[in-house]
Motif scaffolding. Structure first.
Motif, PDB file in Angstrom:
ATOM      1  N   ARG A 189      11.248   6.743   4.668  1.00 51.57           N
ATOM      2  CA  ARG A 189      10.366   7.100   5.773  1.00 51.57           C
ATOM      3  C   ARG A 189       9.973   8.572   5.745  1.00 51.57           C
ATOM      4  O   ARG A 189       8.787   8.918   5.846  1.00 51.57           O
ATOM      5  CB  ARG A 189      11.060   6.775   7.097  1.00 51.57           C
ATOM      6  N   ILE A 216      -0.034   7.237   9.664  1.00 52.70           N
ATOM      7  CA  ILE A 216       0.035   6.881   8.253  1.00 52.70           C
ATOM      8  C   ILE A 216      -0.531   5.483   8.032  1.00 52.70           C
ATOM      9  O   ILE A 216      -1.302   5.237   7.105  1.00 52.70           O
ATOM     10  CB  ILE A 216       1.483   6.970   7.742  1.00 52.70           C
ATOM     11  N   LEU A 253       7.573   9.543   2.959  1.00 54.48           N
ATOM     12  CA  LEU A 253       6.199   9.125   3.218  1.00 54.48           C
ATOM     13  C   LEU A 253       5.538  10.041   4.247  1.00 54.48           C
ATOM     14  O   LEU A 253       4.353  10.374   4.138  1.00 54.48           O
ATOM     15  CB  LEU A 253       6.171   7.675   3.702  1.00 54.48           C
ATOM     16  N   ILE A 276      -3.708   4.387   5.642  1.00 53.15           N
ATOM     17  CA  ILE A 276      -3.517   3.550   4.457  1.00 53.15           C
ATOM     18  C   ILE A 276      -4.365   2.290   4.499  1.00 53.15           C
ATOM     19  O   ILE A 276      -4.926   1.875   3.481  1.00 53.15           O
ATOM     20  CB  ILE A 276      -2.028   3.194   4.305  1.00 53.15           C
ATOM     21  N   ARG A 316       0.811  -1.215   0.000  1.00 53.46           N
ATOM     22  CA  ARG A 316       0.000   0.000   0.000  1.00 53.46           C
ATOM     23  C   ARG A 316       0.848   1.270   0.000  1.00 53.46           C
ATOM     24  O   ARG A 316       0.384   2.322  -0.419  1.00 53.46           O
ATOM     25  CB  ARG A 316      -0.907   0.010   1.229  1.00 53.46           C
ATOM     26  N   ALA A 317       2.069   1.177   0.520  1.00 54.70           N
ATOM     27  CA  ALA A 317       2.988   2.328   0.514  1.00 54.70           C
ATOM     28  C   ALA A 317       4.400   1.800   0.595  1.00 54.70           C
ATOM     29  O   ALA A 317       4.661   0.755   1.192  1.00 54.70           O
ATOM     30  CB  ALA A 317       2.705   3.265   1.679  1.00 54.70           C
ATOM     31  N   ASN A 318       5.328   2.533  -0.001  1.00 54.74           N
ATOM     32  CA  ASN A 318       6.697   2.040  -0.103  1.00 54.74           C
ATOM     33  C   ASN A 318       7.603   3.220  -0.428  1.00 54.74           C
ATOM     34  O   ASN A 318       7.357   3.955  -1.383  1.00 54.74           O
ATOM     35  CB  ASN A 318       6.766   0.987  -1.217  1.00 54.74           C
ATOM     36  N   GLU A 332       4.559  13.069   2.425  1.00 52.94           N
ATOM     37  CA  GLU A 332       3.423  12.808   1.528  1.00 52.94           C
ATOM     38  C   GLU A 332       2.098  12.845   2.275  1.00 52.94           C
ATOM     39  O   GLU A 332       1.085  13.317   1.744  1.00 52.94           O
ATOM     40  CB  GLU A 332       3.606  11.447   0.855  1.00 52.94           C
ATOM     41  N   PHE A 333       2.113  12.347   3.512  1.00 60.39           N
ATOM     42  CA  PHE A 333       0.876  12.270   4.281  1.00 60.39           C
ATOM     43  C   PHE A 333       0.737  13.405   5.300  1.00 60.39           C
ATOM     44  O   PHE A 333      -0.109  13.348   6.185  1.00 60.39           O
ATOM     45  CB  PHE A 333       0.777  10.917   4.989  1.00 60.39           C
TER      46      PHE A 333
END
Length: 294
Positions: free
Chosen positions: A213, A288, A216, A292, A208-210, A219-220
């Motif tokens: 750290r 996060i 990410l 997700i 779902r996310a990769n 991003e969120f």
């Protein structure tokens, strides 16, 4: 670099992994997180050759992973698998010898690891006589005793108290610092957040996310900002384009309609006195993860 590419796995008619792809970079600590049954352990077992995938492949430095390559791995399964009635040091030496190390190297590695993991005084104890936390440390030592070049660790922090966690963290960081790719799973998201360079989130057998750290977290990130000043920050309410959502003396959380508005707050705060901190709110890994997989 270890690369998992388009791996799919079924148990009968049930698909447990669906086109799973991610990489574990050299010298990088990669946290692998997901709920129970998400596919973490199945993925790790495929990497180690314990299970076969239905499709997809595992690559090491661009080449298909072989049985010979896998002998260079250190693997710690979630289930404890040491001989309970065997003395700790004797067991680690035996495992190192099975991996081909000369006896002198096996003894040296065993003594060094047990000391680093805080088990130096337990060398003559049987595994079954150790506390559950010390058994977990012993299991980690068993994965490392043969000088592996790659680490795959399933729930290495399970059952460890906070001090033991710090000990294990330092040992694993030292392997990454020497260039080893390290993949580890954990349900303890606060530990993953502190330790990992990269993060892989899996749910329902799908990634779902990769990514890194911090990328990410960016991003969120929410559209809110935090500022902590040396004086009363009530004036922020009067800045055009700014809506204060939380306020406590010199601390405020606010939404800004534009980057110009957020920077105006910082500029005004600096002109008025001390600014202890300022920045966009960044979510925790737990936040996060919930976003997700919900």
């Amino acid at each position: 670099m270890l690369e998992i590419r388009n791996v799919t796995k079924h148990y009968g008619s049930r698909r447990v992994l669906s086109d799973v792809s991610f990489t574990v970079g050299n010298g990088r600590m990669t946290g692998f997180v997901g709920g129970n049954g998400a596919g973490k352990t199945t993925t790790m077992r495929i990497i180690l050759g314990v299970l076969e995938s239905d499709s997809g492949t595992v690559l090491l430095d661009g080449q298909t992973l072989t049985a010979s390559d896998r002998r260079r791995f250190g693997y710690m399964p979630e289930e404890r698998g040491l001989y309970p009635k065997m003395k700790l040091a004797e067991q680690l030496i035996y495992l190192a010898r099975l991996h081909g190390l000369p006896t002198v190297d096996a003894k040296r590695n065993t003594a060094d690891l047990l000391e680093r993991l805080g088990l130096g005084e337990r060398t003559e104890d049987t595994v079954e006589s150790l506390s559950l936390g010390n058994q977990q440390r012993a299991q980690i030592a068993a994965a490392l005793v043969h000088d592996p070049e790659f680490l795959v660790l399933d729930e290495p922090f399970s059952g460890l108290d906070p001090m033991a966690v710090e000990v294990v963290l330092n040992v694993l960081k030292s392997y990454a610092a020497e260039g080893a790719p390290v993949l580890f799973s954990s349900h303890q998201l606060d530990i993953v957040e502190r330790l990992c360079d990269d993060l892989v989130i899996i749910a329902g057998g799908e990634i779902r996310a990769n990514g890194p750290r911090d990328a990410l977290r960016d991003e969120f990130s929410s559209p809110l900002y935090e500022i902590h000043t040396g004086g009363d920050a009530g004036w922020i309410r009067d800045v055009p384009g700014v809506t204060v959502t939380e306020f406590d003396g010199g601390f405020a959380v606010f939404a800004a309609e534009t980057d110009v508005a957020s920077q105006q707050v910082l500029h005004e705060a600096s002109a008025r006195g001390t600014v202890h901190s300022f920045g966009q709110q960044r979510p925790t890994l737990a936040t996060i993860f919930k976003e997700i997989v919900k």
